[in-house]
Motif scaffolding. Sequence first.
Motif, PDB file in Angstrom:
ATOM      1  N   GLU A  23     -19.473  14.274  59.173  1.00  0.00           N
ATOM      2  CA  GLU A  23     -19.245  15.714  59.270  1.00  0.00           C
ATOM      3  C   GLU A  23     -18.284  16.140  59.965  1.00  0.00           C
ATOM      4  OE1 GLU A  23     -22.130  19.175  60.561  1.00  0.00           O
ATOM      5  OE2 GLU A  23     -23.052  17.674  59.559  1.00  0.00           O
ATOM      6  N   GLY A  24     -17.387  16.989  59.384  1.00  0.00           N
ATOM      7  CA  GLY A  24     -16.283  17.433  60.390  1.00  0.00           C
ATOM      8  C   GLY A  24     -15.003  16.777  60.144  1.00  0.00           C
ATOM      9  N   ALA A  25     -15.215  15.413  59.590  1.00  0.00           N
ATOM     10  CA  ALA A  25     -13.696  14.590  59.470  1.00  0.00           C
ATOM     11  C   ALA A  25     -13.254  14.938  58.234  1.00  0.00           C
ATOM     12  CB  ALA A  25     -14.314  13.053  59.500  1.00  0.00           C
ATOM     13  N   PRO A  26     -11.805  14.745  58.082  1.00  0.00           N
ATOM     14  CA  PRO A  26     -11.235  15.121  56.757  1.00  0.00           C
ATOM     15  C   PRO A  26     -11.753  13.985  55.444  1.00  0.00           C
ATOM     16  CG  PRO A  26      -9.710  14.727  58.473  1.00  0.00           C
ATOM     17  CD  PRO A  26     -10.899  14.269  58.954  1.00  0.00           C
ATOM     18  N   THR A  27     -12.361  12.923  55.735  1.00  0.00           N
ATOM     19  CA  THR A  27     -12.945  12.240  54.771  1.00  0.00           C
ATOM     20  C   THR A  27     -14.669  12.249  54.799  1.00  0.00           C
ATOM     21  OG1 THR A  27     -12.892  10.391  56.257  1.00  0.00           O
ATOM     22  CG2 THR A  27     -11.103  10.532  54.703  1.00  0.00           C
ATOM     23  N   ALA A  28     -15.345  13.341  55.454  1.00  0.00           N
ATOM     24  CA  ALA A  28     -16.576  13.415  55.351  1.00  0.00           C
ATOM     25  C   ALA A  28     -17.432  13.252  53.883  1.00  0.00           C
ATOM     26  CB  ALA A  28     -16.730  14.944  55.867  1.00  0.00           C
ATOM     27  N   SER A  29     -16.525  14.002  52.843  1.00  0.00           N
ATOM     28  CA  SER A  29     -16.932  13.658  51.519  1.00  0.00           C
ATOM     29  C   SER A  29     -15.501  13.765  50.724  1.00  0.00           C
ATOM     30  CB  SER A  29     -17.693  14.688  50.902  1.00  0.00           C
ATOM     31  OG  SER A  29     -18.112  14.444  49.490  1.00  0.00           O
ATOM     32  N   LEU A  30     -15.252  12.704  49.765  1.00  0.00           N
ATOM     33  CA  LEU A  30     -14.226  12.610  48.959  1.00  0.00           C
ATOM     34  C   LEU A  30     -14.207  13.389  47.764  1.00  0.00           C
ATOM     35  CD1 LEU A  30     -13.549   8.843  49.289  1.00  0.00           C
ATOM     36  CD2 LEU A  30     -12.664  10.377  50.685  1.00  0.00           C
ATOM     37  N   TRP A  31     -15.197  13.432  46.873  1.00  0.00           N
ATOM     38  CA  TRP A  31     -15.362  14.142  45.539  1.00  0.00           C
ATOM     39  C   TRP A  31     -16.588  14.773  45.514  1.00  0.00           C
ATOM     40  CZ3 TRP A  31     -13.771   8.666  45.605  1.00  0.00           C
ATOM     41  CH2 TRP A  31     -15.088   7.837  45.309  1.00  0.00           C
ATOM     42  N   CYS A 164      -7.982  -8.021  62.175  1.00  0.00           N
ATOM     43  CA  CYS A 164      -8.765  -6.750  61.221  1.00  0.00           C
ATOM     44  C   CYS A 164      -7.917  -5.497  60.838  1.00  0.00           C
ATOM     45  CB  CYS A 164      -9.960  -6.444  61.890  1.00  0.00           C
ATOM     46  SG  CYS A 164     -10.881  -5.114  61.134  1.00  0.00           S
ATOM     47  N   HIS A 165      -8.056  -5.092  59.932  1.00  0.00           N
ATOM     48  CA  HIS A 165      -7.133  -3.606  59.839  1.00  0.00           C
ATOM     49  C   HIS A 165      -8.410  -2.560  59.192  1.00  0.00           C
ATOM     50  CE1 HIS A 165      -7.656  -5.195  55.389  1.00  0.00           C
ATOM     51  NE2 HIS A 165      -7.747  -3.879  55.052  1.00  0.00           N
ATOM     52  N   LEU A 166      -7.865  -1.376  59.054  1.00  0.00           N
ATOM     53  CA  LEU A 166      -8.633  -0.401  58.582  1.00  0.00           C
ATOM     54  C   LEU A 166      -7.702   0.931  58.311  1.00  0.00           C
ATOM     55  CD1 LEU A 166      -8.360   2.261  60.946  1.00  0.00           C
ATOM     56  CD2 LEU A 166      -9.544   0.719  62.441  1.00  0.00           C
ATOM     57  N   GLN A 167      -8.092   1.459  57.541  1.00  0.00           N
ATOM     58  CA  GLN A 167      -7.085   2.670  57.023  1.00  0.00           C
ATOM     59  C   GLN A 167      -8.084   4.014  57.222  1.00  0.00           C
ATOM     60  OE1 GLN A 167      -6.698   1.136  52.638  1.00  0.00           O
ATOM     61  NE2 GLN A 167      -4.590   0.873  53.506  1.00  0.00           N
ATOM     62  N   THR A 168      -7.177   4.863  58.023  1.00  0.00           N
ATOM     63  CA  THR A 168      -7.728   6.119  58.234  1.00  0.00           C
ATOM     64  C   THR A 168      -6.692   7.284  57.898  1.00  0.00           C
ATOM     65  OG1 THR A 168      -8.578   7.620  60.131  1.00  0.00           O
ATOM     66  CG2 THR A 168      -6.729   5.947  60.512  1.00  0.00           C
ATOM     67  N   LEU A 169      -6.643   8.334  58.338  1.00  0.00           N
ATOM     68  CA  LEU A 169      -5.701   9.406  58.030  1.00  0.00           C
ATOM     69  C   LEU A 169      -5.033   9.852  59.184  1.00  0.00           C
ATOM     70  CD1 LEU A 169      -8.090  11.632  55.769  1.00  0.00           C
ATOM     71  CD2 LEU A 169      -6.266  10.032  54.887  1.00  0.00           C
ATOM     72  N   VAL A 170      -3.550  10.083  58.801  1.00  0.00           N
ATOM     73  CA  VAL A 170      -2.796  10.546  59.837  1.00  0.00           C
ATOM     74  C   VAL A 170      -3.314  12.022  60.505  1.00  0.00           C
ATOM     75  CG1 VAL A 170      -0.482  11.372  60.534  1.00  0.00           C
ATOM     76  CG2 VAL A 170      -0.739   9.629  58.981  1.00  0.00           C
TER      77      VAL A 170
END
Length: 212
Positions: A23-31, A164-170
């Motif tokens: 909740e509150g993050a840009p990816t809280a829910s995608l669709w 390890c890698h991860l992918q988040t948002l700028v």
Amino acid sequence: MEIRTFTEADREELRKLFERAGEGAPTASLWGHAESEAAIYLYPYMELEPESLFIAVDDGVMVGYLTGCLDTSSFPSEDKLLEQAVRRHRLLLRPRPMAFFARTLIDTAWAAIRRQPTASGFTDERWPAHLHINVAPEARGKGAADGLMRAWQDRLRQAGSPGCHLQTLVENTRAVRFFERMGFVKHGPTPLVPGLRHEGRRVHQQTMVWTP
């Protein structure tokens, strides 16, 4: 704050946490369809690599989780999981998912016209492992995220993983700062993430890597 690995008894509570943890993050829910999103970012980790799924518990309440995979090449791809979720949950017949996929097509075309790259998966034998982490709003700043990440990094060391890698948002600056504090560094370009919006604006993928 207790950090432990997932057990079958956690399944239902973890599913509920999945819906609210970001909740509150840009990816809280995608669709906007939690069950299909869980089918991509939660359930496969329960089934295929439960020993890499860590849970944070505060005073008996589950407040965060980290799903990990030691070898991304041996795990179902996000594209494959998405295709399965679209069919199983009939997402193309649901208004919110359909709006997301329509934006995805528009953004992809927009980027192609401008010859700009779009987000994709990451494959590099130097950093074969990957993770997703989420913490409920009420537990942020209490050490849950730190504890989950340290448990995961300990598992990577014990398994002899090269990285390890991860992918988040700028645009998710809070997350980027956290990952940097845990030893991850930014890697590669920051392409457009088709379909996704944060505060009405397009967002961009940030890959980050960590080496033991």
